[in-house]
Design a protein around this motif. Sequence first.
Motif, mmCIF file in Angstrom:
data_model
loop_
_atom_site.group_PDB
_atom_site.id
_atom_site.type_symbol
_atom_site.label_atom_id
_atom_site.label_comp_id
_atom_site.label_asym_id
_atom_site.label_seq_id
_atom_site.Cartn_x
_atom_site.Cartn_y
_atom_site.Cartn_z
ATOM 1 N N ALA A 74 0.835 -1.225 0.121
ATOM 2 C CA ALA A 74 -0.123 -0.072 0.135
ATOM 3 C C ALA A 74 0.670 1.338 0.048
ATOM 4 O O ALA A 74 0.425 2.266 -0.255
ATOM 5 C CB ALA A 74 -0.953 0.058 1.262
ATOM 6 N N ALA A 75 1.926 1.240 0.335
ATOM 7 C CA ALA A 75 2.992 2.364 0.107
ATOM 8 C C ALA A 75 3.262 2.813 -0.896
ATOM 9 O O ALA A 75 3.824 3.699 -1.264
ATOM 10 C CB ALA A 75 3.976 2.089 1.247
ATOM 11 N N HIS A 76 3.060 1.904 -1.872
ATOM 12 C CA HIS A 76 3.651 2.299 -3.236
ATOM 13 C C HIS A 76 2.394 1.917 -4.223
ATOM 14 O O HIS A 76 2.681 1.568 -5.615
ATOM 15 C CB HIS A 76 4.711 1.435 -3.651
ATOM 16 N N LYS A 77 1.288 2.302 -3.955
ATOM 17 C CA LYS A 77 -0.191 1.977 -4.939
ATOM 18 C C LYS A 77 0.049 3.330 -5.597
ATOM 19 O O LYS A 77 0.635 4.303 -5.413
ATOM 20 C CB LYS A 77 -1.271 2.077 -3.965
ATOM 21 N N GLU A 78 -0.502 3.054 -6.882
ATOM 22 C CA GLU A 78 -0.430 4.246 -8.160
ATOM 23 C C GLU A 78 -1.703 4.522 -8.561
ATOM 24 O O GLU A 78 -2.380 3.521 -8.833
ATOM 25 C CB GLU A 78 0.600 3.868 -9.019
ATOM 26 N N PHE A 79 -2.022 5.660 -8.707
ATOM 27 C CA PHE A 79 -3.257 6.152 -9.574
ATOM 28 C C PHE A 79 -2.875 5.671 -10.911
ATOM 29 O O PHE A 79 -2.236 5.630 -11.599
ATOM 30 C CB PHE A 79 -3.495 7.650 -9.390
ATOM 31 N N ALA A 80 -4.310 5.022 -11.334
ATOM 32 C CA ALA A 80 -4.224 4.923 -12.910
ATOM 33 C C ALA A 80 -5.704 5.114 -13.451
ATOM 34 O O ALA A 80 -6.523 4.156 -13.617
ATOM 35 C CB ALA A 80 -3.983 3.252 -13.079
#
Length: 200
Positions: A74-80
């Motif tokens: 979750a620390a590196h989730k990304e919008f797409a």
Amino acid sequence: MGGWGRTALGAAVIAVASACGPAPTTVVDDSTTGAATSTTRAPRIVDDSGRPDITFDPCLDLPDEVMSAAGYNAAHKEFADMPMGSYTFLGCEYNKPDLVPGVRRGYGLNVLSGNVTLDEELKKNADVAIPTTVNGRPALREVGPSGNDECTYALQTSFGIVLFNRLYNKDHAGPVARDEWCAGMEEFMASVEPYIGDSP
């Protein structure tokens, strides 16, 4: 990923950030009671289709602790995000970095919250979609909607659907058995379903 995602990704993925920020909410001070009340967040993207606004944002409304407990980073989730004019998807990408050398490289997960209907999703992927429920919520289970090693659940919401599309990143020669593509997804879906809002 199912047909919506293929179409949308082929046309536009306009925003990718290294991490999603905190939910932008408005706090109103009730002077009679002194209580603070949160209002509903406006969607990041709206379209001109006349379809409902998307009220569940997968990067902002899925609790990090829930996703972390499931093994996703979750620390590196990304919008797409995918605004398509006639419909929209708010997207979030996660990785599950549980490397097991010679066995698997982990999973990739895309969560897409869109203002298309479950019936439209069924028609688009009728060859792989099986009606089901998650915690009593109408849903579809799609094995291999875009190819091998892929599993998607589409959950009905009041505004449309939320798609959870998982790709098994194998770390060995040869194919992954088809019955492993969705392994563990039913339990994972049951854990995240309560966070996506009411179904119609």
